[in-house]
Scaffold this motif. Structure first.
Motif, PDB file in Angstrom:
ATOM      1  N   CYS A  24     -26.858 -36.690  37.830  1.00  0.00           N
ATOM      2  CA  CYS A  24     -27.389 -37.913  38.431  1.00  0.00           C
ATOM      3  C   CYS A  24     -28.895 -37.800  38.630  1.00  0.00           C
ATOM      4  N   GLU A  25     -29.498 -38.948  38.915  1.00  0.00           N
ATOM      5  CA  GLU A  25     -30.897 -38.996  39.324  1.00  0.00           C
ATOM      6  C   GLU A  25     -30.969 -39.535  40.749  1.00  0.00           C
ATOM      7  N   LEU A  26     -31.691 -38.838  41.592  1.00  0.00           N
ATOM      8  CA  LEU A  26     -31.918 -39.286  42.959  1.00  0.00           C
ATOM      9  C   LEU A  26     -33.271 -39.971  43.047  1.00  0.00           C
ATOM     10  N   ASN A  27     -33.338 -41.038  43.802  1.00  0.00           N
ATOM     11  CA  ASN A  27     -34.601 -41.716  44.055  1.00  0.00           C
ATOM     12  C   ASN A  27     -35.314 -40.980  45.191  1.00  0.00           C
ATOM     13  N   SER A  28     -36.482 -40.431  44.901  1.00  0.00           N
ATOM     14  CA  SER A  28     -37.208 -39.648  45.907  1.00  0.00           C
ATOM     15  C   SER A  28     -38.432 -40.374  46.455  1.00  0.00           C
ATOM     16  N   ASP A  29     -38.422 -41.704  46.375  1.00  0.00           N
ATOM     17  CA  ASP A  29     -39.555 -42.497  46.876  1.00  0.00           C
ATOM     18  C   ASP A  29     -39.792 -42.266  48.370  1.00  0.00           C
ATOM     19  N   LYS A  30     -38.714 -42.132  49.117  1.00  0.00           N
ATOM     20  CA  LYS A  30     -38.858 -41.930  50.563  1.00  0.00           C
ATOM     21  C   LYS A  30     -39.627 -40.649  50.861  1.00  0.00           C
TER      22      LYS A  30
ATOM     23  N   ILE B 250     -29.250 -21.744  32.934  1.00  0.00           N
ATOM     24  CA  ILE B 250     -29.042 -22.422  31.650  1.00  0.00           C
ATOM     25  C   ILE B 250     -29.626 -21.622  30.480  1.00  0.00           C
ATOM     26  N   SER B 251     -30.609 -20.753  30.761  1.00  0.00           N
ATOM     27  CA  SER B 251     -31.178 -19.939  29.685  1.00  0.00           C
ATOM     28  C   SER B 251     -30.202 -18.854  29.230  1.00  0.00           C
ATOM     29  N   LYS B 252     -29.172 -18.597  30.045  1.00  0.00           N
ATOM     30  CA  LYS B 252     -28.186 -17.565  29.702  1.00  0.00           C
ATOM     31  C   LYS B 252     -26.884 -18.142  29.157  1.00  0.00           C
ATOM     32  N   TYR B 253     -26.746 -19.459  29.200  1.00  0.00           N
ATOM     33  CA  TYR B 253     -25.522 -20.072  28.692  1.00  0.00           C
ATOM     34  C   TYR B 253     -25.490 -20.021  27.166  1.00  0.00           C
ATOM     35  N   ASP B 254     -24.305 -19.905  26.600  1.00  0.00           N
ATOM     36  CA  ASP B 254     -24.170 -19.958  25.143  1.00  0.00           C
ATOM     37  C   ASP B 254     -24.546 -21.336  24.623  1.00  0.00           C
ATOM     38  N   ARG B 255     -24.113 -22.369  25.366  1.00  0.00           N
ATOM     39  CA  ARG B 255     -24.422 -23.744  24.998  1.00  0.00           C
ATOM     40  C   ARG B 255     -24.663 -24.550  26.267  1.00  0.00           C
ATOM     41  N   VAL B 256     -25.483 -25.596  26.164  1.00  0.00           N
ATOM     42  CA  VAL B 256     -25.778 -26.431  27.325  1.00  0.00           C
ATOM     43  C   VAL B 256     -25.579 -27.901  26.964  1.00  0.00           C
ATOM     44  N   VAL B 257     -25.202 -28.694  27.962  1.00  0.00           N
ATOM     45  CA  VAL B 257     -25.184 -30.142  27.783  1.00  0.00           C
ATOM     46  C   VAL B 257     -26.619 -30.646  27.898  1.00  0.00           C
ATOM     47  N   ASP B 258     -26.886 -31.814  27.359  1.00  0.00           N
ATOM     48  CA  ASP B 258     -28.242 -32.358  27.419  1.00  0.00           C
ATOM     49  C   ASP B 258     -28.207 -33.680  28.169  1.00  0.00           C
ATOM     50  N   ILE B 259     -28.280 -33.573  29.496  1.00  0.00           N
ATOM     51  CA  ILE B 259     -28.179 -34.738  30.365  1.00  0.00           C
ATOM     52  C   ILE B 259     -29.345 -34.733  31.342  1.00  0.00           C
ATOM     53  N   PRO B 260     -30.040 -35.866  31.539  1.00  0.00           N
ATOM     54  CA  PRO B 260     -31.129 -35.899  32.513  1.00  0.00           C
ATOM     55  C   PRO B 260     -30.616 -35.777  33.937  1.00  0.00           C
ATOM     56  N   ASN B 261     -31.319 -35.003  34.751  1.00  0.00           N
ATOM     57  CA  ASN B 261     -30.943 -34.789  36.144  1.00  0.00           C
ATOM     58  C   ASN B 261     -32.182 -34.653  37.009  1.00  0.00           C
ATOM     59  N   SER B 262     -32.026 -34.931  38.274  1.00  0.00           N
ATOM     60  CA  SER B 262     -33.065 -34.618  39.251  1.00  0.00           C
ATOM     61  C   SER B 262     -33.069 -33.118  39.497  1.00  0.00           C
ATOM     62  N   ASN B 263     -34.257 -32.565  39.690  1.00  0.00           N
ATOM     63  CA  ASN B 263     -34.410 -31.135  39.968  1.00  0.00           C
ATOM     64  C   ASN B 263     -35.340 -30.933  41.153  1.00  0.00           C
ATOM     65  N   THR B 264     -35.196 -29.782  41.803  1.00  0.00           N
ATOM     66  CA  THR B 264     -36.048 -29.403  42.928  1.00  0.00           C
ATOM     67  C   THR B 264     -36.874 -28.189  42.535  1.00  0.00           C
ATOM     68  N   ILE B 265     -38.176 -28.366  42.364  1.00  0.00           N
ATOM     69  CA  ILE B 265     -39.070 -27.250  42.079  1.00  0.00           C
ATOM     70  C   ILE B 265     -39.519 -26.677  43.422  1.00  0.00           C
ATOM     71  N   LEU B 266     -39.028 -25.502  43.763  1.00  0.00           N
ATOM     72  CA  LEU B 266     -39.226 -24.947  45.100  1.00  0.00           C
ATOM     73  C   LEU B 266     -40.697 -24.754  45.457  1.00  0.00           C
ATOM     74  N   HIS B 267     -41.508 -24.355  44.495  1.00  0.00           N
ATOM     75  CA  HIS B 267     -42.942 -24.153  44.743  1.00  0.00           C
ATOM     76  C   HIS B 267     -43.582 -25.405  45.320  1.00  0.00           C
ATOM     77  N   ASP B 268     -43.158 -26.569  44.833  1.00  0.00           N
ATOM     78  CA  ASP B 268     -43.736 -27.836  45.273  1.00  0.00           C
ATOM     79  C   ASP B 268     -43.109 -28.344  46.568  1.00  0.00           C
ATOM     80  N   LEU B 269     -41.797 -28.172  46.709  1.00  0.00           N
ATOM     81  CA  LEU B 269     -41.098 -28.883  47.764  1.00  0.00           C
ATOM     82  C   LEU B 269     -40.814 -28.085  49.035  1.00  0.00           C
TER      83      LEU B 269
END
Length: 303
Positions: free
Chosen positions: A265-271, A184-203
């Motif tokens: 989308c947002e995923l519920n990660s409670d499990k 996304i840092s290389k895109y000319d333009r980006v949409v602004d929508i909330p999403n779930s993300n996976t931070i590899l260092h943590d997960l």
């Protein structure tokens, strides 16, 4: 064997890990983590759809745990899949099922690094509202990639040796070309929508814990919460690249330049968070995880 808990598959005293798709981005991180933990780890690039070669590789290495990071996502993005559907099926459906089945026959635990890009916001699951649970049926088929992934996931749940981890927009502590931030840092333009993300260092360490414990079934494998593209890039600007600027555009405008739709989308990660407490591990919320990720990038001199 329990479908969504621990089982006896892969519970041998000496663990042997075999990473499929061994030259890939996520595979490289997993290999490094396992080596640092002193685990016995091998990698392979054998094609998953080649049953004879898969069985031969399993017989040669004799792993207790297979970590499947292989698959076809398309280059430079999932739009490629729209014009190469047979190849996508061969890898993401036939190959994934074949590897899982071969592991099942040999009593090997198989962890599949899958995707959560099988959902889209709807009336019941709006932005900022209720996140999708592991048991919710997929409702996004806007790209051929996502359509194949949701279908194969449903079939894989039949296997009692299979752990399915749904990643979304994975991010590493560098600017690797496959990292969501790099894209996304290389895109000319980006949409602004909330999403779930996976931070590899943590997960990724959590993936090793789950596999080692013999867990099976599906986990939404994301940091809790959702974060928008603008929030991500604002943190990137704050910690990593102070002179960074970006522009937005709407989903309607975005759709005009894409061949395939995109899952938001947002995923519920409670499990996942609940299970990690059994190991004394706290899964950080996505905003905290991103802030710390960019601080690590800054400390490492990443620009």
């Amino acid at each position: 064997m329990a479908k969504n808990g621990a089982n006896s598959v892969g519970s041998a005293s000496e663990k042997v890990f075999l990473i499929w798709g061994g030259e890939g981005w996520v595979a490289g991180h997993l290999k490094e983590l396992l080596q640092k933990q002193g685990e016995k780890v091998f990698t392979t690039t054998v094609r998953m759809e080649n049953r004879e070669a898969v069985l031969a590789e399993l017989e040669k290495i004799k792993p207790t745990h297979v970590l499947n990071c292989a698959g076809c996502t398309g280059r430079p993005n999932v739009d490629w899949c729209e014009d190469n559907k047979e190849q996508v099926i061969r890898s993401n459906v036939i190959g994934t099922l074949n590897l899982t089945d071969c592991c099942f026959l040999k009593n090997i635990h198989c962890t599949v690094f899958a995707t959560g890009c099988i959902y889209a916001y709807d009336a019941k699951h709006p932005p900022g509202g209720e996140g999708y649970l592991e048991a919710d049926p997929a409702n996004f088929g806007g790209s051929y990639y996502s359509a194949t992934k949701s279908k194969v996931e449903e079939l894989m749940t039949t296997y009692s040796n299979c752990l399915i981890l749904r990643l979304r927009m994975p991010v590493s502590d560098d600017l690797h070309p496959r990292s969501f931030v790099t894209k996304i840092s290389k895109y000319d333009r980006v949409v602004d929508i909330p999403n779930s993300n996976t931070i590899l260092h943590d997960l990724l360490p959590c993936a090793i814990l789950l596999a080692s414990a013999g867990d099976t079934g599906i986990y939404n494998f994301t940091n809790p919460g959702a974060i928008s593209h603008n929030e991500v890039l604002a943190l990137f600007k704050k910690h990593v690249r102070p002179d960074f600027e970006w522009k937005n555009f709407s989903e309607a405008e975005q759709s005009k330049i894409l061949k395939a739709g995109r899952s938001n989308c947002e995923l519920n990660s409670d499990k996942l968070a609940k299970r990690m407490k059994d190991f004394g591990v706290e899964v950080k919320d996505v905003h905290t995880a991103y802030d710390e990720c960019f601080q690590r990038m800054k400390a490492a001199g990443v620009k």
